[in-house]
Design a protein around this motif. Structure first.
Motif, short mmCIF file in Angstrom:
data_model
loop_
_atom_site.label_atom_id
_atom_site.label_comp_id
_atom_site.label_asym_id
_atom_site.label_seq_id
_atom_site.Cartn_x
_atom_site.Cartn_y
_atom_site.Cartn_z
N UNK A 128 48.02 41.95 34.21
CA UNK A 128 47.27 41.73 35.46
C UNK A 128 46.27 42.87 35.66
N UNK A 129 46.72 44.07 35.37
CA UNK A 129 45.81 45.22 35.47
C UNK A 129 44.60 45.03 34.55
N UNK A 130 44.87 44.58 33.32
CA UNK A 130 43.78 44.37 32.37
C UNK A 130 42.78 43.33 32.90
N UNK A 186 52.70 43.04 34.34
CA UNK A 186 52.03 43.99 35.25
C UNK A 186 50.81 44.61 34.56
N UNK A 187 50.96 44.98 33.29
CA UNK A 187 49.84 45.55 32.55
C UNK A 187 48.76 44.49 32.32
N UNK A 191 42.26 42.58 36.02
CA UNK A 191 41.55 43.17 37.17
C UNK A 191 40.38 44.04 36.69
N UNK A 208 42.00 49.74 41.53
CA UNK A 208 41.57 49.56 40.15
C UNK A 208 40.06 49.74 40.04
#
Lengths: 246, 246
Positions: free
Chosen positions: B175-177, B172-173, B179, B224
């Protein structure tokens, strides 16, 4: 490569340049890329250069010669009547230097001896102005829509300028912004390196408000560099995580 | 241009690619640049491509044909015994496709029909692996020192990966990175565009854990994108301002 940025603010102009030049990765040197001329009370003019070092040094030397020869100051930066005319003259010199070198070397290839210049300054009675001059000698001027120019390795340090720049920001904040932008670039690209040169031109001051070389180990730059890493991580943590819908 | 990133994590591999192709600024299209093949329980293999679209499509088509012809699966991605052998075979195909096109066009110029590929995947009994394959067909593999690869417009989105990547991070982290990294790139460069393709390959799962297209208006990406702008500004504000010693 090189990294130079010029920011146009309501309060004036803030400029920063690195000093690394390289011809391959095993031949690196330190050369100043920021040059200024001023006549207190009348004008302050700063150039920052990127590209072939022999070309940019030739341009600077010619400008320097003209400003020194008291009896022959034709087209000297110290006497031209406007920043626009200064841009025209610097562009003309840059183009002719690039062309001569390329012609003399029978080089029809692209880009080998080219250079770009950021020109910033103010002449009494007129606004502070910021230009970007291309190897062809033509140029563009910053406006409220595009209030900053970068030359050299521009990409790494661009996102933070796009996000944090504000024309109303103080000089102190603007210097901080440039430090962050340079730090991101230094961390990612070997061809940009410390020390850096900083100059602040305050509106209607006609001499540099502030000029400094930022050396290796500069305490403020180190604070920014490590602080920005932590701040980025915190900012990143604060964003919501992605969730997988299963 | 293009932007693709592959991250190698302790938990597996996370991949993201944009979909914009352009030939000049007035001829833009949407094309998938992420492709995967899997045999549940045995292997999952993903490619991401950057460079000349005809070249990359030719490579993908040939790989696709091989994986479909049941009677002639020689050198098929579905049967090769290791990720290393897959990298060799994809490299061979890429090199021969680039060379053929250049020879047929009498093109001795540099880079015109070239392409690069990120290869990621896992085959049963072996570790998940991540490779970058060059137009010449040779390749490098990610390691704990350099645990991610980018191709295409890599510079804008690189600083945040350098700062926030951690091999122990959750999917999850990660994917955030990605994005955030893509958002910085999209904001600065027209040749990279939405929608984006996302794939998560979990260690020892042998089929994609998660696969999704992120379209215009995707609520998480919008969160984001706007959140990162604000978070960056806050992080920037939190750093100490420069002070001029007068």
């Amino acid at each position: 490569m090189t990294y130079c940025v010029g920011l146009s603010l309501d309060k004036g102009l803030v400029l920063m340049s690195d000093t690394r030049t390289n011809s391959g990765v095993d031949n690196i040197s330190v050369f100043r890329k920021m040059f200024h001329w001023s006549v207190p009370g009348d004008r302050v003019i700063t150039l920052m250069t990127a590209g072939n070092l022999a070309t940019t040094q030739a341009v600077i030397s010619q400008l320097e010669e003209r400003s020194k020869a008291l009896e022959d100051r034709q087209n000297s930066l110290l006497e031209l009547p406007s920043m626009y005319r200064v841009a025209v003259e610097v562009g003309r010199l840059l183009r002719s230097t690039v062309r001569e070198t390329q012609n003399e070397n029978g080089n029809s290839g692209k880009g080998r001896f080219t250079a770009s210049i950021i020109l910033a300054g103010q002449i009494k009675g007129m606004e502070p102005r910021l230009f970007m001059i291309y190897p062809e000698g033509n140029f563009i001027e910053a406006s409220s829509d595009t209030p900053f120019f970068q030359i050299g390795e521009t990409k790494y340090g661009r996102p933070i300028i796009l996000r944090a720049y504000d024309p109303k920001m103080s000089f102190e904040e603007a210097v901080k912004l440039l430090m962050v932008s340079f730090d991101s670039t230094l961390k990612a690209n070997l061809s940009v390196g410390l020390p850096m040169d900083l100059m602040v031109i305050e509106r209607d001051r006609f001499e540099p408000k502030y000029e400094r070389r930022i050396e290796y180990g500069d305490p403020y730059f180190e604070t920014i560099s490590s602080g920005w890493g932590d701040a980025l991580k915190d900012a990143f943590q604060a964003l919501p995580s992605f969730t997988f819908e299963e």
